[in-house]
Design an enzyme around this catalytic site. Sequence first.
Site, PDB file in Angstrom:
ATOM      1  N   GLY A  34      -9.219  -7.360  -7.895  1.00  0.00           N
ATOM      2  CA  GLY A  34      -9.614  -6.297  -6.986  1.00  0.00           C
ATOM      3  C   GLY A  34     -10.845  -5.557  -7.438  1.00  0.00           C
ATOM      4  O   GLY A  34     -11.973  -5.995  -7.267  1.00  0.00           O
ATOM      5  N   CYS A  55       0.839  -1.204   0.000  1.00  0.00           N
ATOM      6  CA  CYS A  55       0.000   0.000   0.000  1.00  0.00           C
ATOM      7  C   CYS A  55       0.876   1.256   0.000  1.00  0.00           C
ATOM      8  O   CYS A  55       1.763   1.398   0.849  1.00  0.00           O
ATOM      9  CB  CYS A  55      -0.918   0.006   1.220  1.00  0.00           C
ATOM     10  SG  CYS A  55      -2.021   1.440   1.268  1.00  0.00           S
ATOM     11  N   ASN A 107      -1.651  -9.962  -8.982  1.00  0.00           N
ATOM     12  CA  ASN A 107      -2.729  -9.003  -8.784  1.00  0.00           C
ATOM     13  C   ASN A 107      -2.459  -7.798  -9.676  1.00  0.00           C
ATOM     14  O   ASN A 107      -1.316  -7.482  -9.978  1.00  0.00           O
ATOM     15  CB  ASN A 107      -2.769  -8.598  -7.301  1.00  0.00           C
ATOM     16  CG  ASN A 107      -3.689  -7.420  -7.017  1.00  0.00           C
ATOM     17  OD1 ASN A 107      -3.300  -6.462  -6.375  1.00  0.00           O
ATOM     18  ND2 ASN A 107      -4.921  -7.487  -7.488  1.00  0.00           N
ATOM     19  N   GLY A 108      -3.535  -7.148 -10.104  1.00  0.00           N
ATOM     20  CA  GLY A 108      -3.382  -5.913 -10.860  1.00  0.00           C
ATOM     21  C   GLY A 108      -3.953  -5.989 -12.255  1.00  0.00           C
ATOM     22  O   GLY A 108      -3.450  -6.741 -13.092  1.00  0.00           O
TER      23      GLY A 108
END
Length: 327
Positions: A228, A95, A206-207
Amino acid sequence: MNHYPSARFSVAPMLDWTDRHCRYFHRLMSRHAQLYTEMVTTGAILYGKGDYLGFSEPEQPLVLQLGGSDPQALAACAVLAEQRGYNEINLNVGCPSDRVQNGMFGACLMAEPQRVADSIAAMKAAVSIPVTVKTRIGIDEQDSYEFLCTLVDGLVEVGVDALIVHARKAWLKGLSPKENREIPPLDYERVYQLKRDYPQLIMAVNGGIKTLDEAKQHLTQLDGVMVGREAYQNPYILAEVDAELFGDHYQVPSRHEVIRRLLPYIEQQLSQGTYLGNVTRHTLGIFQGLPGARAWRRHLSENAHKAGAGPEVVEAAMAKVPEFCYV
């Protein structure tokens, strides 16, 4: 994935989005997708006044994502999480928000690989459930493959159970968290190379993944995929996950049936003082792309926040969407 196969497909931890109401709703559409909490800081768990570890059993399998940089505090939180019944602990090393940086955790931890390794080692020594890491591929100008491998080397040495890689680097200064999800280019090949170089390490990507076809393509190279925003904004994508990725071909509920199954939960939450909008805000995308979807969203947005709003608001909104023969 090898010893906890649910992570073949997971819904990413998203701050202010994947709360317990969201996770209950998502679970109505997939039995097997692994769900994550929002990132919870060690300070909130150890010193906060609320219950930051609460969840309902139907949300399982469920991962607690922790934010923190003190190995002993992380270990203490991991113990509490295991006692509460979580399936896994995940350390946030990705993050990029200012708030997270000010607390010295999140993506800035990529610059302190020994601290990350020490944190994982401390949690592994304290609990018997898997301990994993979610990271980026780099930060700021520290974005070489060697920089990433330094982090991974330390994690492998202490026995991390899995690694989830957001295939973008993070800019700690100059970009907002939203911009950090969109502007740095995706580099899936770097994640694939990481898996080739660390074949023993369970690894997910991820992404930017928007379809299950894309997920399947990644699964030819990796052990898992994490979706996500698409899973949040178009949640009915989850209804296909069990059959397409886990081979579980049970009768999938229709969109209307998903909402009907949510109504008892809504009634329960209202009886405990929860506002209707706290639950229904997660459902706005359920009819995405269908006639009546805009009317559904508008009715909930205009009425769910009103005093005394209850299940009748949801039923009225649902009546604005024709119930075709679809699943």
